[in-house]
Design a protein around this motif. Structure first.
Motif, PDB file in Angstrom:
ATOM      1  N   SER A  76       0.825  -1.204   0.000  1.00 17.15           N
ATOM      2  CA  SER A  76       0.000   0.000   0.000  1.00 17.15           C
ATOM      3  C   SER A  76       0.865   1.262   0.000  1.00 17.15           C
ATOM      4  N   ARG A  77       2.090   1.167   0.491  1.00 12.78           N
ATOM      5  CA  ARG A  77       3.006   2.320   0.499  1.00 12.78           C
ATOM      6  C   ARG A  77       3.430   2.709  -0.921  1.00 12.78           C
ATOM      7  N   ASN A  78       3.294   1.777  -1.863  1.00 10.65           N
ATOM      8  CA  ASN A  78       3.772   2.014  -3.220  1.00 10.65           C
ATOM      9  C   ASN A  78       2.657   2.041  -4.252  1.00 10.65           C
ATOM     10  N   ALA A  79       1.453   2.396  -3.823  1.00  9.48           N
ATOM     11  CA  ALA A  79       0.300   2.424  -4.730  1.00  9.48           C
ATOM     12  C   ALA A  79       0.530   3.373  -5.903  1.00  9.48           C
ATOM     13  N   GLU A  80       1.204   4.491  -5.655  1.00 12.58           N
ATOM     14  CA  GLU A  80       1.464   5.456  -6.728  1.00 12.58           C
ATOM     15  C   GLU A  80       2.404   4.850  -7.778  1.00 12.58           C
TER      16      GLU A  80
ATOM     17  N   TYR B  43      -1.855  -8.965   0.435  1.00 16.68           N
ATOM     18  CA  TYR B  43      -1.165  -9.769   1.430  1.00 16.68           C
ATOM     19  C   TYR B  43      -1.079  -8.995   2.731  1.00 16.68           C
ATOM     20  N   ASP B  44      -0.787  -9.711   3.808  1.00 16.30           N
ATOM     21  CA  ASP B  44      -0.672  -9.110   5.128  1.00 16.30           C
ATOM     22  C   ASP B  44       0.686  -8.411   5.196  1.00 16.30           C
TER      23      ASP B  44
ATOM     24  N   THR C 198      10.123 -12.922   2.619  1.00 21.61           N
ATOM     25  CA  THR C 198       9.846 -14.014   3.538  1.00 21.61           C
ATOM     26  C   THR C 198       8.645 -14.848   3.105  1.00 21.61           C
ATOM     27  N   ASN C 199       8.682 -16.100   3.461  1.00 21.66           N
ATOM     28  CA  ASN C 199       7.580 -17.044   3.260  1.00 21.66           C
ATOM     29  C   ASN C 199       7.116 -17.163   1.815  1.00 21.66           C
ATOM     30  N   GLY C 200       7.964 -16.787   0.861  1.00 21.81           N
ATOM     31  CA  GLY C 200       7.592 -16.934  -0.539  1.00 21.81           C
ATOM     32  C   GLY C 200       6.463 -16.021  -0.985  1.00 21.81           C
ATOM     33  N   LEU C 201       6.166 -14.981  -0.227  1.00 20.19           N
ATOM     34  CA  LEU C 201       5.110 -14.014  -0.520  1.00 20.19           C
ATOM     35  C   LEU C 201       3.738 -14.692  -0.659  1.00 20.19           C
TER      36      LEU C 201
END
Length: 199
Positions: free
Chosen positions: A14-18, A165-166, A183-186
């Motif tokens: 969400s930080r990179n929506a732009e 994703y979380d 981590t965790n293979g996304l």
């Protein structure tokens, strides 16, 4: 696959929506059937996103060299190393150095599309950025990898898909090879987004 996962991780945040919106617009500007030449030569913002993903999650960040007897290498600070000796060149250390890449843990594709005068990556930062290696150790498949990365992202963007994703549970971790991984293979859910969310 590692770079594609990192790309989806960063663009899905969400930080990179732009940044994702910019990539969507750039891909849409290619038209319905882009040529191989358009894909190869175009998409500067997508290339910047790939560069950032590779900077933050480098697959290979160091190369071993053997300096034979009678040869020498001069380091950046002027120190001279004389052979015979094995040297490990770790260029990815610069990737998270704030003097080289300001705010180094932030995903910022703009650093690759702006000039140094506009606040983009410096000439030195561009010189040390070697995600495919360098010299005789350069990846032979670099050009194919670039085409594949671009094609993968074009297909994903055109499918009107997005990842959910979380964000609190997933981050990148240090490893030996690759140097950093998601981590965790996304673990994520691919969802369809409406046209109003795409552009």
């Amino acid at each position: 696959m590692l770079v594609s996962t990192a790309m989806l991780f960063y663009l899905g945040s969400s930080r990179n929506a732009e940044a994702l919106a910019k990539v969507r617009r750039e891909v849409a500007s290619l038209g319905p059937e882009p040529s191989a030449e358009q894909i190869k030569e175009g998409l500067p913002y997508l290339v910047a996103c790939v560069n950032e993903a590779q900077r933050l999650c480098p697959v290979v960040g160091q190369i071993a060299y053997t300096l034979p007897k009678g040869s020498s290498a001069t380091l950046r600070d002027g120190l001279v190393i004389n052979g015979p000796v094995q040297v490990l060149s770790s260029f990815s250390n610069w990737y998270r150095d704030p003097e080289c890449f300001p705010d180094p843990t932030r995903f910022s594709p703009e650093r690759w599309v702006k000039t140094e005068e506009e606040g983009g990556a410096t000439a030195f930062a561009r010189k040390v950025f070697r995600p495919f290696g360098l010299g005789r150790h350069v990846c032979l498949g670099e050009k194919l990898a670039w085409q594949s990365l671009k094609a993968n992202m074009i297909c994903f963007i055109r499918s009107s898909s997005a990842l959910r994703y979380d964000e609190s549970a997933i981050h990148s971790d240090s490893k030996i090879f690759p140097e950093r991984v998601v981590t965790n293979g996304l673990p994520a859910k691919v969802v369809r987004v409406g046209l109003e969310q795409q552009f």
